[in-house]
Design an enzyme around this catalytic site. Structure first.
Site, mmCIF file in Angstrom:
data_model
loop_
_atom_site.group_PDB
_atom_site.id
_atom_site.type_symbol
_atom_site.label_atom_id
_atom_site.label_comp_id
_atom_site.label_asym_id
_atom_site.label_seq_id
_atom_site.Cartn_x
_atom_site.Cartn_y
_atom_site.Cartn_z
ATOM 1 N N HIS A 101 0.834 -1.216 0.000
ATOM 2 C CA HIS A 101 0.000 0.000 0.000
ATOM 3 C C HIS A 101 0.866 1.264 0.000
ATOM 4 O O HIS A 101 0.440 2.312 0.471
ATOM 5 C CB HIS A 101 -0.942 0.039 1.206
ATOM 6 C CG HIS A 101 -1.680 -1.237 1.453
ATOM 7 N ND1 HIS A 101 -2.937 -1.496 0.943
ATOM 8 C CD2 HIS A 101 -1.319 -2.371 2.117
ATOM 9 C CE1 HIS A 101 -3.326 -2.703 1.305
ATOM 10 N NE2 HIS A 101 -2.362 -3.265 2.008
ATOM 11 N N SER B 46 14.058 21.961 -16.324
ATOM 12 C CA SER B 46 12.840 22.731 -16.554
ATOM 13 C C SER B 46 13.217 24.024 -17.255
ATOM 14 O O SER B 46 14.294 24.573 -17.028
ATOM 15 C CB SER B 46 12.170 23.040 -15.219
ATOM 16 O OG SER B 46 11.332 24.175 -15.347
ATOM 17 N N LYS C 194 15.168 22.247 -11.109
ATOM 18 C CA LYS C 194 14.538 20.978 -11.449
ATOM 19 C C LYS C 194 15.446 19.997 -12.178
ATOM 20 O O LYS C 194 16.232 20.375 -13.029
ATOM 21 C CB LYS C 194 13.307 21.222 -12.341
ATOM 22 C CG LYS C 194 12.127 21.838 -11.647
ATOM 23 C CD LYS C 194 11.551 21.008 -10.495
ATOM 24 C CE LYS C 194 10.814 19.784 -10.973
ATOM 25 N NZ LYS C 194 9.562 20.126 -11.671
ATOM 26 N N GLU D 176 9.143 8.647 -16.929
ATOM 27 C CA GLU D 176 7.754 9.080 -17.135
ATOM 28 C C GLU D 176 7.279 8.705 -18.536
ATOM 29 O O GLU D 176 6.131 8.289 -18.739
ATOM 30 C CB GLU D 176 7.632 10.588 -16.938
ATOM 31 C CG GLU D 176 7.848 11.019 -15.496
ATOM 32 C CD GLU D 176 7.990 12.532 -15.379
ATOM 33 O OE1 GLU D 176 6.969 13.214 -15.336
ATOM 34 O OE2 GLU D 176 9.129 13.022 -15.363
#
Ligand code: ARG
Length: 455
Positions: free
Chosen positions: A155, A276, A282, A289
């Site tokens: 979980h 970024s 970043k 992804e």
């Protein structure tokens, strides 16, 4: 001029030609198409269906055409519709009437079916090699991280301590099954559709076993109608791709979490990260992804082909021309994803200290503390309740279980002795696992030894 011009009194409009054509995407089958045609021509010559010299000339010219396509010297046309007609047109332009004999005892329906199978057989070999590289990268990493302790989750809550090696070897097993699924898919696909004709077989004394041998198939499709009508092998291929993408995607999801400041378990190499355009600080895990995103594309490919096939009456229908786009896309996407994923994990930095720190704080030794009381003769359910109370007490005090004093332990159960501290130390919890296939250092060592034997 169309192959079917005899029956027609009017040419297709250019819009119809364009709509009908698949050459834009099926040209990547040219090598498979030529391979199939060479085998077919050779068989026709051997069987005396065409003259031996004619077969030789066709074979020689097909080889020249292949070299010319390799060199970018052949221009395909929409009017010739697909890769099969384009190559036949070029052949006939070069050797005239003899070229027109190649299509004897063959239909484009069995021709395209053999082309896709040949293409997918190579594709599966390439995917197998990539999966093997991924698997050995994983087992090498596991080899290095047998002592790296981390939280195991359920979980996404800290559950029990494990080693990173153990976690990596879980994925090793998944990719191993993926590779074996592709092998199963290949085994069922490995039958030759060529020689089936349009749907009913042909009137010529062809030798399909010879063709199967020449083209490296294990045997011949036993029913010609099935051979030209079904694309289950392609659906199975995309299904194998989808399952593999799903595994990659889960792993990517973990890497995305693990590389966040909140986890800080790993750092993906700069070479596999992006920045970024606005936020200077970043560093984003874009490769991971994208793989996660592309898994959705591949599932879409699977749904496309299942849906394309679902309502088709036997045998061939032009709908089947649409099979190629999802088949190509699924294979391309999977290969690119496995490849970049392997490079990414081979170069990422593992922050073992952060992993171990996370493993220490999260009461993950609670089960082991309960098991300790079981050894002192208390039934497990009662132990569970006692330790539950201890955890609540520790949460309120903001301490770990092993930070309790002996008096505190005793206040929960007089069965606790000094050896409890040893028993619930994080490494002891890992060490203590005895079941086959567990996270214990010993078991992981055994799992790695078994993997080395497989190689
Ligand atoms: N381009 C077609 C395809 O990919 C080849 C088979 C065409 N057969 C036919 N009967 N029109 O399916």
């Amino acid at each position: 001029m169309k192959a079917w011009k005899g029956r027609f009194s009017k040419a297709a409009t250019s819009s119809a030609d364009e709509f009908n054509a698949s050459i834009e995407f099926d040209q990547r089958l040219y090598k498979d198409d030529i391979k199939g045609s060479i085998a077919h021509a050779t068989m026709l010559g051997k069987q005396g269906i065409i003259a031996k010299e004619e077969a030789d000339l066709i074979v020689k010219t097909l080889k020249e055409i292949e070299a010319d396509i390799d060199a970018g010297k052949v221009e395909f046309t929409i009017e010739s519709e697909d890769i099969h007609m384009n190559i036949e047109t070029v052949l006939t332009e070069r050797i005239g009437d003899v070229g027109k004999k190649l299509h004897t005892a063959r239909s484009r329906n069995d021709q395209v079916a053999v082309d896709i199978r040949l293409y997918l057989k190579d594709e599966i070999a390439a995917i197998d090699a990539l999966l093997k590289t991924l698997m050995s990268t994983l087992s090498d990493l596991a080899e290095t991280h047998q002592n790296t302790v981390m939280p195991g989750y359920t979980h996404l809550q800290r559950a029990q301590p494990v080693t990173l090696a153990y976690h990596l070897l879980a994925y090793y097993q998944m990719f191993k099954r993926d590779a074996s699924r592709f092998a199963d898919c290949l085994a069922r696909m490995d039958y030759l559709p060529l020689g089936s004709g349009a749907l009913a077989g042909t009137t010529y004394t062809t030798d399909r076993d010879f063709l199967a041998d020449e083209l490296g198939f294990k045997g011949v499709c036993p029913n010609a109608m099935d051979a030209v009508a079904d694309r289950d092998f392609a659906i199975e291929f995309i299904s194998c791709c989808s399952i593999t993408m799903m595994h990659l995607s889960r792993f990517c999801e973990e890497l995305i979490l693990w590389s966040s400041v909140e986890f800080s378990f790993v750092e993906i190499d700069d070479a596999y990260s992006t920045g970024s355009s606005i936020m200077p600080q970043k560093k984003n895990p874009d490769m991971a992804e994208l793989i996660r995103g592309k898994s959705g594309r591949v599932y879409g490919d699977l749904m496309s082909l299942l849906t394309i096939c679902k309502g088709l009456p036997l045998a061939y229908n032009k709908d089947l021309q649409e099979d190629k786009l999802p088949v190509f896309d699924a294979g391309d996407t999977l290969k690119a994803s496995v490849n970049i994923f392997t490079e990414m994990i081979a170069t990422m930095k593992v922050n073992g200290d952060n992993m171990e720190h996370a493993a220490k704080y999260g009461y993950m030794n609670a089960t082991d503390a309960a098991d300790y009381l079981v050894t002192k003769g208390i039934p497990f359910r009662d132990c569970h309740e006692i330790i539950g109370g201890i955890v609540l007490h520790c949460i309120n005090k903001g301490i770990a279980i092993e930070e309790m004093s002996m008096e505190e332990f005793k206040s929960f159960s007089d069965k606790f002795e000094d050896d409890i501290y040893d028993k619930i130390a994080i490494r002891s919890c890992i060490e203590a696992k005895k079941s086959k296939g567990s996270t214990s250092f010993e078991s992981v060592k055994q799992q790695l030894a078994d993997i080395r034997k497989e190689k």
